[in-house]
Design a protein around this motif. Sequence first.
Motif, PDB file in Angstrom:
ATOM      1  N   SER A 195       0.822  -1.200   0.000  1.00 11.13           N
ATOM      2  CA  SER A 195       0.000   0.000   0.000  1.00 11.13           C
ATOM      3  C   SER A 195       0.861   1.257   0.000  1.00 11.13           C
TER       4      SER A 195
ATOM      5  N   HIS B  75      -0.475   4.055   1.152  1.00 10.50           N
ATOM      6  CA  HIS B  75      -1.146   4.893   2.126  1.00 10.50           C
ATOM      7  C   HIS B  75      -0.606   4.620   3.529  1.00 10.50           C
TER       8      HIS B  75
ATOM      9  N   SER C  30     -10.903   7.139   7.597  1.00  9.62           N
ATOM     10  CA  SER C  30     -11.854   7.402   6.524  1.00  9.62           C
ATOM     11  C   SER C  30     -12.341   8.849   6.593  1.00  9.62           C
TER      12      SER C  30
ATOM     13  N   ARG D 269     -10.605   7.272  -1.098  1.00  8.62           N
ATOM     14  CA  ARG D 269     -10.042   5.981  -0.712  1.00  8.62           C
ATOM     15  C   ARG D 269     -11.150   4.990  -0.413  1.00  8.62           C
ATOM     16  N   LYS D 270     -10.816   3.726  -0.480  1.00 10.45           N
ATOM     17  CA  LYS D 270     -11.765   2.669  -0.133  1.00 10.45           C
ATOM     18  C   LYS D 270     -12.234   2.853   1.305  1.00 10.45           C
TER      19      LYS D 270
ATOM     20  N   GLN E 234     -12.685  -0.980  -4.850  1.00 14.23           N
ATOM     21  CA  GLN E 234     -11.825  -0.195  -5.725  1.00 14.23           C
ATOM     22  C   GLN E 234     -12.407  -0.121  -7.134  1.00 14.23           C
TER      23      GLN E 234
ATOM     24  N   ASP F 100      -9.760   4.322  -4.487  1.00 14.40           N
ATOM     25  CA  ASP F 100      -8.456   3.671  -4.342  1.00 14.40           C
ATOM     26  C   ASP F 100      -8.484   2.645  -3.232  1.00 14.40           C
ATOM     27  N   ASP F 101      -7.668   1.614  -3.377  1.00 11.57           N
ATOM     28  CA  ASP F 101      -7.465   0.657  -2.294  1.00 11.57           C
ATOM     29  C   ASP F 101      -6.050   0.808  -1.749  1.00 11.57           C
TER      30      ASP F 101
ATOM     31  N   ARG G   4      -2.611   5.214  -5.272  1.00 15.19           N
ATOM     32  CA  ARG G   4      -2.913   6.625  -5.108  1.00 15.19           C
ATOM     33  C   ARG G   4      -3.388   7.193  -6.432  1.00 15.19           C
TER      34      ARG G   4
END
Length: 374
Positions: free
Chosen positions: A202, A204, A210, A230-231, A274, A294-295, A298
């Motif tokens: 990832s 992230h 969230s 983001r997811k 995603q 996104d999962d 980016r």
Amino acid sequence: MTNLNLHTVKKPLLWAGSLIIATASGCASYDFRQYIPGADRIFHPESEAEVGPVLTESGSPVEAGAELKPEQNQEQPEPNKPTQLSQAEPLPAAKQPEITEPQVTEPQITEPKVTKPAITKQETIQQETIEQTPTNNKSSKTVKQLANKQPEKPSSTVTKLAPKPVQTKTYSVSGKVNLIANGKAIDPEGTVITVERNDGLSLHSSTATSETYLIDMEEKTYLPAQMVIRKGDTVSFINKDEIRHNVFSSSGKNAFDLGTYGAGLQRAVTLNEQGIVKVYCNIHPKMATFVAVDDKGRSEVADSNGIFEFNQLPAGEYTLKAWNVRGEVSKSFIISDNSQHLNITIDTSSYVAEEHTNKFGKEYSKNSVNNEFY
């Protein structure tokens, strides 16, 4: 025999006719006279999206029964309980004289006398320490030093365990996306650029939480027309028009339907898969917005010139994906010890504009419902 008056029958016939037209056009399938915001939504059992309640723009609920709050009505009899307790209060008051007759607690007053000599012992101990040290300032300093020395040991052990900051070099990837059709350049605005690691790690932070994003519906337009989230993030759609809208998407496991709701209301959906989510309005076919979820990668939306940039990327092998409603393309690249600059071209010569279907999978009716609702 009863005489039928055409004037009395005229309004019901108009209502029935308008409902038939509305149902055929896919705008609504319920009686407007019993309109409940968002009640006409359809469900997608295979979807992972989570739809919230209809709220006002300030965030208060507006669905049927929300204003009643039966819990508060149940709490109303509770104030009567203390009144019953107050009626029972004179009972212990009558028993008080019976308890005061054998005052056993009086001889127990001698117990604090035992504590007094204990205090005097402490005072004598303090006096002995004071006699040993000529001034109170020195004794206070020594006590403070001892108190300060004791916590120094654990603090020193903590500092020994934690000092290993691992700093890895990061790089940037920038570039420009170009759209062409039959050899001519096309405006690339709205193109979504996504960067993903090929090893599946990832990009992230693990501490990221969230977030909630807002999309306005104004003048029969979604603003913004593209968005990157983001997811697990939430998108709330606020109706700022004086007419009603019906927000929906048929994008696989992100499919959802928020139902029809009017001015000053909003409803949110949490997207948990995603991909590109195509969002439309079931009433106005020209309304559209696209949300990239996104999962581990980016994403960002390129500007009007097609420029994009990603910062703080570690070394490794990557795949860049560029998506536009007219087409998409992907490209692999490697970051070793330098930043990268990439130029992406999407050939949209084979693109053919197609009208999307409504939330029922049918074509939008050419006959519009002409009233104040739409």
